[in-house]
Design a protein around this motif. Structure first.
Motif, PDB file in Angstrom:
ATOM      1  N   CYS A   1       6.413   2.227   4.355  1.00 58.27           N
ATOM      2  CA  CYS A   1       7.632   2.824   4.847  1.00 58.27           C
ATOM      3  C   CYS A   1       7.704   4.215   4.205  1.00 58.27           C
ATOM      4  O   CYS A   1       8.356   4.962   4.895  1.00 58.27           O
ATOM      5  CB  CYS A   1       8.863   2.089   4.288  1.00 58.27           C
ATOM      6  N   HIS A   2       7.209   4.548   2.716  1.00 54.00           N
ATOM      7  CA  HIS A   2       7.551   5.618   2.223  1.00 54.00           C
ATOM      8  C   HIS A   2       6.324   6.539   2.581  1.00 54.00           C
ATOM      9  O   HIS A   2       5.804   6.934   1.696  1.00 54.00           O
ATOM     10  CB  HIS A   2       7.581   5.363   0.651  1.00 54.00           C
TER      11      HIS A   2
ATOM     12  N   SER B   1      19.355  10.916  -5.734  1.00 50.56           N
ATOM     13  CA  SER B   1      18.691  10.445  -4.435  1.00 50.56           C
ATOM     14  C   SER B   1      18.233  11.513  -3.629  1.00 50.56           C
ATOM     15  O   SER B   1      18.622  12.564  -3.759  1.00 50.56           O
ATOM     16  CB  SER B   1      19.428   9.332  -4.047  1.00 50.56           C
ATOM     17  N   ALA B   2      17.426  11.405  -2.631  1.00 58.99           N
ATOM     18  CA  ALA B   2      16.574  11.924  -1.756  1.00 58.99           C
ATOM     19  C   ALA B   2      17.528  13.017  -1.433  1.00 58.99           C
ATOM     20  O   ALA B   2      17.088  13.949  -0.856  1.00 58.99           O
ATOM     21  CB  ALA B   2      16.314  11.213  -0.733  1.00 58.99           C
TER      22      ALA B   2
ATOM     23  N   GLN C   1      19.831  -0.338  -2.753  1.00 57.98           N
ATOM     24  CA  GLN C   1      19.654   0.405  -1.476  1.00 57.98           C
ATOM     25  C   GLN C   1      19.054  -0.336  -0.345  1.00 57.98           C
ATOM     26  O   GLN C   1      19.072  -0.045   0.663  1.00 57.98           O
ATOM     27  CB  GLN C   1      19.445   1.898  -1.683  1.00 57.98           C
ATOM     28  N   HIS C   2      17.911  -0.717  -0.953  1.00 56.95           N
ATOM     29  CA  HIS C   2      16.905  -1.492   0.033  1.00 56.95           C
ATOM     30  C   HIS C   2      17.628  -2.500   0.832  1.00 56.95           C
ATOM     31  O   HIS C   2      17.639  -2.285   2.026  1.00 56.95           O
ATOM     32  CB  HIS C   2      15.754  -2.180  -0.820  1.00 56.95           C
TER      33      HIS C   2
ATOM     34  N   CYS D   1       4.090   0.177  -1.037  1.00 52.17           N
ATOM     35  CA  CYS D   1       5.342   0.865  -0.649  1.00 52.17           C
ATOM     36  C   CYS D   1       5.070   1.869   0.507  1.00 52.17           C
ATOM     37  O   CYS D   1       5.924   2.338   1.232  1.00 52.17           O
ATOM     38  CB  CYS D   1       5.905   1.714  -1.847  1.00 52.17           C
TER      39      CYS D   1
END
Ligand code: HEC
Ligand code: HEC
Ligand code: HEC
Ligand code: HEC
Ligand code: HEC
Ligand code: HEC
Ligand code: HEC
Ligand code: HEC
Length: 475
Positions: free
Chosen positions: A212-213, A284-285, A112-113, A209
């Motif tokens: 961004c996260h 996923s989220a 996904q990145h 991380c």
């Protein structure tokens, strides 16, 4: 100061260039393209001594991988420019790393990145960015400001080159994770492996991380982690994590606490490390059983990128469980996953699904009333619902996934508060505003919305009265 400083600097650079060019021309041209030559000069050049020092701490330095192995270019590459006697590029893409790190690059490419840029340029992401940026009607290059300084710094820009082979100022520097490179490849290895040390140890830390996260970008993973037992244990024991170990197998080389990399990327006894961060995610989220980006779908917002992982989702859960089993029993982590799934269902079934139906119906009312003037993200209710989906529901989901009770509560409580105090009143306001419209189409749409709203709000889940015995085991 500026006026005095600039001529001095120019003079200095000129002297430097003359000096180095002289030295370089004393060497046969073939030798100039060798890595030793880059190093010979860069180790002693006055420019960028810090950069050279970072590089000289790297595994690459140890193994004689030099500037030219990464920055070397063919004269006709779109990003090539002449640097002394040879062609180089300042842009280094995953393809440049691939010749020596085939596996990492292949895994990254399918993750996904590598798709992150597409999220911003399609579907709801594109609407949102356009809206923030003020679109083309806004002056000069200020229209790029929101993307260049915000979204694209995390998601990735498309690097454009000028005619001299230099990247343009609107598109670089950029280390967004799904960046589009001049050679057509996607992504950027320097998102996690800072130049020029390119260290595995650093990437294993949760901080790498966090750029961004984090909750400021709407993705509160560093905060949920930090406010979980794993994060607090990491904070207390980060000196015992053996980050510099060559092999970093959980339960063997370290056991104090898991970091982001432990759970999502690094090796276990029976599972190798991976650069495909989707491989261990089931939901996923974005609350869909497969690994597609689904906020848009689940919330009835414009859908852009659709992304499916090749392996079945159940395999992803098994992969994640292999990580837990280094430190916990099967029953312990098995029960945890059931608890987490309860939360996913709550958000999905109680809030997102009915909310989505109402959002679609209210959008139809607005479209019928505003006709060709209708535009998504120009009504208060668009922002209310987008915020509930993208930020609040995600806080609850991420809180439960990363075991942070505070964030789970923030998401659940926040959603209920927004539902009763903003969303439902806003829907009622629109029903009232267009309720006695003489336009037949508008009338029909308002009726559909009113009926659905009543049907949903009359359900016990939204209207009570509630009984603690039904919601708390053992009471
Ligand atoms: C003769 C000395 C010298 C040699 C040889 C040399 N460099 Fe440089 N390099 C410099 C200096 C000085 C700069 C600072 C910017 C400038 O003046 O272009 C620089 C800048 C750079 C930059 C940044 C360019 C930019 O515009 O942002 C890169 C990348 C680079 N060098 C890589 C290399 C590589 C790869 C080699 C070997 C093929 C190499 N250099 C050989 C002196 C040298
Ligand atoms: C392992 C590969 C690798 C090696 C070896 C390497 N670089 Fe880089 N370098 C990169 C990457 C990746 C970037 C990020 C560029 C981008 O955004 O595409 C970069 C960026 C740069 C930049 C621009 C960024 C800045 O901070 O100014 C300069 C200058 C540079 N490198 C010089 C050098 C020099 C000089 C050497 C040798 C001493 C060197 N590099 C060795 C991979 C490498
Ligand atoms: C601080 C870094 C950061 C910034 C700035 C950022 N994002 Fe994101 N974005 C992320 C991360 C990380 C995810 C993945 C979240 C997850 O999977 O939980 C994401 C996910 C998304 C998604 C897909 C999931 C969703 O929530 O719908 C879209 C669309 C998106 N971002 C658009 C944007 C746009 C448009 C902007 C600028 C207005 C932006 N992002 C700014 C980091 C950022
Ligand atoms: C999302 C962050 C992230 C990105 C992006 C990333 N890496 Fe890594 N990388 C890591 C982590 C974490 C480790 C340590 C894994 C472990 O514990 O062994 C690592 C380890 C490595 C290693 C050493 C171990 C090995 O697999 O041989 C190499 C080489 C590597 N990465 C190359 C790359 C390349 C090439 C890219 C670009 C395609 C890249 N990485 C992009 C996080 C990242
Ligand atoms: C010419 C070959 C070559 C190129 C090109 C190259 N590497 Fe490496 N890389 C190596 C070697 C050799 C090692 C040391 C491996 C070892 O010790 O087994 C290494 C090690 C690493 C490590 C692990 C460092 C550590 O802390 O253990 C990372 C991360 C890494 N490289 C990332 C990158 C990235 C990112 C790029 C592209 C920007 C890149 N490499 C380009 C050869 C290369
Ligand atoms: C430069 C920004 C950036 C960095 C650094 C970064 N990520 Fe991401 N990450 C993103 C974005 C943006 C997305 C959403 C991309 C998509 O879904 O296409 C994402 C998605 C993810 C996902 C998939 C989420 C889902 O909902 O399925 C995981 C897991 C993840 N990242 C873990 C990590 C870990 C672990 C690290 C550190 C080792 C890390 N990321 C570093 C930007 C980043
Ligand atoms: C103890 C293991 C563990 C640690 C530590 C951990 N995660 Fe997770 N993460 C999970 C689990 C489990 C899920 C949910 C997977 C699923 O849905 O199947 C998840 C989900 C995610 C997701 C996608 C869903 C969401 O919440 O948006 C992202 C992105 C993510 N993690 C990033 C990170 C980052 C970044 C860190 C460090 C700050 C981190 N994780 C730390 C286990 C962990
Ligand atoms: C490196 C060891 C390690 C790994 C791997 C690990 N944990 Fe933990 N876990 C801990 C430690 C340490 C604690 C805090 C002390 C305790 O309660 O046991 C903890 C606590 C927990 C808790 C208790 C939370 C609470 O608030 O009571 C849960 C649930 C949990 N872990 C689930 C998981 C899951 C699920 C995974 C895999 C995705 C996992 N852990 C991976 C070390 C680990």
């Amino acid at each position: 100061m500026g006026k005095l400083f600039i001529p001095l600097q120019v003079l200095f650079m000129l002297l430097g260039t003359l000096f180095w060019t002289d030295e370089a021309s004393a060497i046969p041209p073939s030798a100039i393209t060798s890595g030793q030559n880059c190093l010979g000069c860069h180790a002693t050049a006055d420019n960028m001594p810090g950069l050279y020092k970072q590089y000289s701490k790297s595994a690459h330095y140890e193994k004689n991988v030099t500037c030219i192995d990464c920055h070397g270019a063919q004269a006709d590459d779109p990003d090539a420019f002449q640097h002394y006697e040879t062609f180089i590029s300042v842009i280094v893409s995953p393809r440049d790393c691939q010749k020596c790190h085939e596996t990492a690059v292949k895994e990254f490419e399918v993750s996904q990145h590598a798709k992150a840029r597409e999220l911003v340029t399609t579907g709801v992401g594109a609407y949102f960015l356009n809206n923030l940026a003020g679109s083309r009607h806004f002056g000069d290059d200020a229209k790029y400001a929101a993307g260049t300084n915000g979204c694209l710094r995390c998601h990735g820009s498309e690097i454009l080159m000028d005619k001299n082979g230099h990247p343009t100022k609107e598109t670089w520097p950029n280390s967004g994770i799904g960046r589009k490179n001049p050679d057509g490849s996607m992504g950027n290895c320097a998102s996690c492996h800072e130049t020029h040390e390119f260290s595995a140890a650093q990437a294993r830390r949760p901080e790498s991380c966090a750029i961004c996260h984090n909750s400021e970008g709407g993705d509160p993973q560093i905060e949920t982690y930090s406010a979980s037992r794993h994060g607090t244990t990491y904070a207390a024991k980060s000196g015992q994590m053996n980050f510099h170990s060559r092999e970093w197998v959980v339960g063997e080389n370290y056991s104090a606490a898991p970091t982001c990399a432990t759970c999502h990327m690094s090796a276990t006894r029976d599972m190798p490390a991976t650069h495909d961060i989707g491989k261990r995610i089931n939901w996923s989220a974005l609350l869909q059983e497969t690994n597609s980006i689904a906020v848009q779908e689940k919330c009835g917002l414009p859908v852009g990128l659709k992304y499916e992982q090749p392996a079945p989702a159940s395999e992803h859960r098994e992969n994640m469980e292999k990580v837990c089993s280094a430190c916990h029993s099967k029953m312990f982590s098995g029960h945890f996953f059931k608890q987490y799934e309860m939360e996913v269902r709550l958000i999905k079934e109680k809030w997102l699904e009915p909310g989505k139906v109402l959002f679609q119906l209210v959008t139809e009312v607005l479209q019928a009333a505003e006709k060709e003037k209708y535009a998504f993200l120009t009504h208060p209710i668009d922002y209310t619902w987008f915020g509930m989906c993208n930020t609040t529901a995600k806080a609850a989901h991420t809180g439960a996934a990363m075991m942070s009770p505070g964030w789970t509560e923030k998401g659940n409580g926040g959603f209920a508060a927004a539902w009763y105090s903003s969303y439902i009143p806003a829907l009622k306001g629109i029903i009232e505003k267009y309720g006695d419209s003489s336009d037949k189409e508008v009338e029909k749409r308002v009726k559909a919305l009113r009926e659905k709203l009543n049907e949903i709000m009359n359900k016990k889940a939204y209207s009570g009265p509630w009984d603690i015995k039904e919601t708390t085991p053992g009471k």
